[in-house]
Design a protein around this motif. Structure first.
Motif, PDB file in Angstrom:
ATOM      1  N   SER A   1      28.263  -9.478 -36.247  1.00 44.79           N
ATOM      2  CA  SER A   1      27.249  -8.427 -36.229  1.00 44.79           C
ATOM      3  C   SER A   1      27.440  -7.592 -34.974  1.00 44.79           C
ATOM      4  O   SER A   1      27.156  -8.063 -33.868  1.00 44.79           O
ATOM      5  N   PRO A   2      27.942  -6.367 -35.108  1.00 40.88           N
ATOM      6  CA  PRO A   2      28.231  -5.566 -33.913  1.00 40.88           C
ATOM      7  C   PRO A   2      26.959  -5.139 -33.180  1.00 40.88           C
ATOM      8  O   PRO A   2      25.924  -4.891 -33.792  1.00 40.88           O
ATOM      9  N   THR A   3      27.064  -5.085 -31.870  1.00 40.51           N
ATOM     10  CA  THR A   3      26.008  -4.579 -31.002  1.00 40.51           C
ATOM     11  C   THR A   3      26.632  -3.498 -30.125  1.00 40.51           C
ATOM     12  O   THR A   3      27.858  -3.333 -30.108  1.00 40.51           O
ATOM     13  N   PRO A   4      25.830  -2.744 -29.389  1.00 46.09           N
ATOM     14  CA  PRO A   4      26.425  -1.739 -28.505  1.00 46.09           C
ATOM     15  C   PRO A   4      27.460  -2.323 -27.549  1.00 46.09           C
ATOM     16  O   PRO A   4      28.465  -1.678 -27.238  1.00 46.09           O
ATOM     17  N   ARG A   5      27.239  -3.556 -27.087  1.00 41.75           N
ATOM     18  CA  ARG A   5      28.192  -4.160 -26.156  1.00 41.75           C
ATOM     19  C   ARG A   5      29.440  -4.681 -26.859  1.00 41.75           C
ATOM     20  O   ARG A   5      30.510  -4.753 -26.241  1.00 41.75           O
ATOM     21  N   SER A   6      29.318  -5.069 -28.112  1.00 40.91           N
ATOM     22  CA  SER A   6      30.449  -5.694 -28.791  1.00 40.91           C
ATOM     23  C   SER A   6      31.176  -4.763 -29.754  1.00 40.91           C
ATOM     24  O   SER A   6      32.110  -5.189 -30.436  1.00 40.91           O
ATOM     25  N   THR A   7      30.770  -3.496 -29.813  1.00 35.75           N
ATOM     26  CA  THR A   7      31.436  -2.536 -30.687  1.00 35.75           C
ATOM     27  C   THR A   7      32.608  -1.884 -29.951  1.00 35.75           C
ATOM     28  O   THR A   7      32.428  -1.351 -28.849  1.00 35.75           O
ATOM     29  N   LEU A   8      33.799  -1.946 -30.545  1.00 34.54           N
ATOM     30  CA  LEU A   8      34.978  -1.371 -29.902  1.00 34.54           C
ATOM     31  C   LEU A   8      34.869   0.143 -29.836  1.00 34.54           C
ATOM     32  O   LEU A   8      34.414   0.788 -30.786  1.00 34.54           O
ATOM     33  N   THR A   9      35.294   0.701 -28.721  1.00 35.38           N
ATOM     34  CA  THR A   9      35.286   2.149 -28.561  1.00 35.38           C
ATOM     35  C   THR A   9      36.687   2.746 -28.664  1.00 35.38           C
ATOM     36  O   THR A   9      36.824   3.943 -28.890  1.00 35.38           O
TER      37      THR A   9
END
Length: 218
Positions: free
Chosen positions: A4-12
């Motif tokens: 479950s992606p979060t702002p911290r764990s979402t790749l940019t």
């Protein structure tokens, strides 16, 4: 199950390398032997290499109760745990396109001090079985003094990302057509060597099966 992606764990960047399968996270964590635990201590970032072990969706790390870094982590501050496996060096026709084949996991969360005696022993067994499988029940048990001197922390795997690169170089089309330089992958593999007995070991003490099997890759 998916991550479950979060702002911290979402790749940019390089989002195509992301893996959203939770099993991919388990695979990276189970294949590695050393993690890096990051936190902020006294206003400065600190990154600690340490052993770890996974039990379901819980990651256990440990260290001395005298460690200021672990005491800070045990206060429930935000931590980041990373594991990286290097699989190959990617040589391209352009140095700008050189890369690495790798598998990496990044876990965000808050460390929880493990104080329950049963969970603490379980966490230490998970750590031992991950690094040196077969040793729990073979080597001497922990005594009370040793158990009191070790701190065990638990980090949940609810917030994590996995990133993987595999395959050939990605050269520019004009380089593929015009450059004479070699391009390809130099694989990197970690292997176990032959067991080396301690110099003070009693003569004739055999290498236990759980060590010799691992050295043979089985």
């Amino acid at each position: 199950m998916t991550l479950s992606p979060t702002p911290r764990s979402t790749l940019t960047r390089k989002r195509d390398r992301a893996r959203d399968d939770r099993q991919a996270l388990y695979d990276v964590l189970d294949a590695g032997l050393v993690c890096h635990l990051g936190l902020v201590l006294n206003g400065s970032p600190v990154v600690l290499p340490t052993g770890y072990g996974r039990d379901g969706d819980t990651l256990y790390v440990h260290g001395s109760t005298g460690s200021g870094n672990l005491r800070e982590a045990a206060r429930g501050v935000a931590v980041c745990v990373t594991v990286t496996l290097l699989d190959g060096i990617v040589y391209s026709r352009s140095v700008n396109d050189h890369s690495m084949n790798y598998r990496s996991a990044v876990v965000h969360g808050n460390a929880r001090p493990v104080t329950d005696p049963d969970e603490k022993l379980r966490g230490l067994r998970v750590l031992t079985d991950h690094l040196a499988p077969g040793s729990w029940g073979y080597a001497r048990d922990l005594n009370a003094k040793e158990l009191a001197a070790v701190s065990v922390l638990a980090v949940g795997l609810a917030e994590a990302s996995v990133k993987v690169r595999a395959g050939d170089p990605t050269d520019e089309p004009e380089d593929v057509l015009n450059s004479p330089a070699w391009a390809g992958v130099l694989p990197v593999r970690t292997v176990f060597g032959e067991p080396e007995s301690s110099a003070d070991l009693a003569v004739g003490t055999p290498v236990p099966p759980h060590v010799s099997r691992r050295a043979r890759g089985r």
